[in-house]
Enzyme design. Structure first.
Site, short mmCIF file in Angstrom:
data_model
loop_
_atom_site.label_atom_id
_atom_site.label_comp_id
_atom_site.label_asym_id
_atom_site.label_seq_id
_atom_site.Cartn_x
_atom_site.Cartn_y
_atom_site.Cartn_z
N HIS A 45 -26.50 -41.95 0.67
CA HIS A 45 -26.42 -41.19 -0.58
C HIS A 45 -26.02 -39.74 -0.27
O HIS A 45 -26.88 -38.87 -0.12
CB HIS A 45 -27.79 -41.26 -1.26
CG HIS A 45 -27.96 -40.46 -2.50
ND1 HIS A 45 -26.91 -40.00 -3.27
CD2 HIS A 45 -29.10 -40.03 -3.13
CE1 HIS A 45 -27.40 -39.32 -4.30
NE2 HIS A 45 -28.71 -39.32 -4.23
N CYS A 54 -30.40 -41.49 -11.25
CA CYS A 54 -31.56 -40.63 -11.47
C CYS A 54 -31.25 -39.26 -10.87
O CYS A 54 -30.37 -39.13 -10.02
CB CYS A 54 -32.81 -41.23 -10.84
SG CYS A 54 -32.70 -41.48 -9.05
N CYS A 87 -28.33 -34.91 -7.78
CA CYS A 87 -27.71 -36.16 -7.31
C CYS A 87 -26.57 -36.65 -8.20
O CYS A 87 -25.78 -37.48 -7.76
CB CYS A 87 -28.76 -37.26 -7.20
SG CYS A 87 -30.07 -36.90 -6.02
#
Length: 403
Positions: free
Chosen positions: A359, A389, A91
């Site tokens: 996202h 994160c 991510c």
């Protein structure tokens, strides 16, 4: 050591990551090329203007496989002498691209880079590339592997975060994102995506649900309770790692977790000499970058230790930071960050976040940096920190200072 400056930050709108999403017809390489072209046009990047294009994408398989960065350069109008580097830190891939570019400039390895990323989640399904930590029994058993949603629920259980807390944060994210669009706060950065005939496909983040309220979210079933408690029983695995927990409190659902979307983002980073040579004015200086490994089972607590690390390494304190962008992968991630640092929510994700807007894995980190920069300029604030994160237990962070 040379300073690294941000000269431009731009992104596509986020499209719903499914077959009826507005960007579904656009491939990853095509969307990347469109964003690269916008960066070229806005900043007059002719010839070998940048040292490299560093491009993050997470699911590196199929049409997102190979060296997507180089493919995007070749499809774009950038000079073919510019190479491309595809990277994957899950991510944080888009942020890692930015940080890597900045640190190479600081070290004297080139005067300018385009850094960012892409993810077309509606075309290339998350997890379709496989992952040893999930499918290799020897690694999965050693790390007490559980899916990310279970990790988010562990955070909620471990740190006393309730479903009402998570739902309230989600409602506020929707409210802030809707207000930001209404007030055209993203106008400087968002590039309208057009088809081959020049007709607009998407000019806004289409995932936002402005009517979201506590009552609406209250009717949603926890998304990870069944896989935790019934099949395949990940809660039992988690409690082997955390025996002090009597049970896992499953608070996350589709409304307080990040949305699956398509999108791309780019940041133009260069030295002072680069800007002077091209008549470009820097918008911010990248003061510090950091990454860290964390517990791979709870997985998503990385923003806390990586923030501690970047502040320690840069000789700063949390009170020095005016604004924060903390990726809303799950509500508990942001709630834990604010709890750990006693940070006022008024300083965190002031224009909403991934719960409201989505996202797009490989692009989000670069989007956060751009959103942070825009808001520092809009509000007249000085210093901002962006952090995410990361799957498998990691964290990444970037501190920028408006100039």
């Amino acid at each position: 050591m040379t300073d690294a400056y941000i000269y431009d930050a731009l992104r596509s709108p986020r499209g719903k990551g499914r077959a009826d999403g507005s960007l579904h017809e656009v491939t990853s390489v095509a969307l990347s090329a469109r964003i690269l072209n916008a960066a070229k046009e806005r900043n007059r990047l002719d010839g070998h203007a940048v040292e490299d294009v560093i491009w993050g994408n997470v699911t590196q398989v199929g049409e997102q496989g190979g060296c997507l960065a180089r493919s995007a350069v070749l499809l774009s109008d950038l000079d073919e002498s510019i190479p491309g580097l595809a990277i994957n830190r899950f991510c944080a891939s888009g942020m890692e691209a930015v940080n890597l570019a900045a640190n190479q400039i600081k070290a004297g390895a080139g005067q300018a880079y385009i850094a960012g990323g892409v993810e077309m989640m509606g075309r290339v399904a998350m997890g379709s590339d496989g992952a040893a930590i999930a499918v290799d029994p020897s690694l999965a058993m050693k790390t007490y592997f559980v899916p990310q949603g279970i990790g988010a629920d562990i955070i909620a259980t471990e740190y006393g975060l309730s479903r009402d807390d998570a739902d309230a944060l989600a409602v506020e994210s929707q409210k802030r994102a809707s207000a930001a669009w209404a007030e055209k706060r993203f106008e400087k950065s968002v590039v309208t995506i057009r088809d081959q005939n020049g007709l607009p496909i998407l000019d806004h983040d289409e995932y936002i649900r402005p009517g979201t309220d506590m009552q609406t979210l209250g009717g949603l079933t926890p998304a990870f309770q069944a896989m935790g408690e019934v099949m395949p029983g990940f809660d039992k695995i988690a409690m082997m790692k955390y025996p002090h927990l009597e049970r896992i409190n499953h608070i996350h659902h589709a409304g307080n977790s990040s949305g699956i979307v398509d999108g791309a983002a780019a940041v133009l980073i260069g030295s002072k000499a680069f800007g002077e040579a091209r008549g470009l004015k820097p918008r911010a200086r990248i003061r510090a970058t950091a990454k860290i490994g964390t517990d791979p089972t709870i997985m998503l607590t990385g923003p806390v230790p990586v923030t501690e690390k970047i502040l320690r390494d840069s000789g700063m304190s949390i009170s020095d930071i005016d604004l924060f962008e903390v990726n809303e992968a799950f509500a508990s991630v942001v709630l834990r960050f604010m709890q750990a640092f006693d940070v006022d929510h008024a300083k965190v994700n002031v224009n909403g976040g991934a719960i409201a807007m989505g996202h797009p894995l490989g692009a989000t980190g670069a989007m956060l940096v751009g959103t942070l920069l825009d808001e520092l300029e809009r509000s007249g604030k000085g210093i901002g920190l962006a952090t995410l994160c990361i799957a498998s237990g990691m964290g990444a962070a970037t501190i920028i200072e408006r100039v």
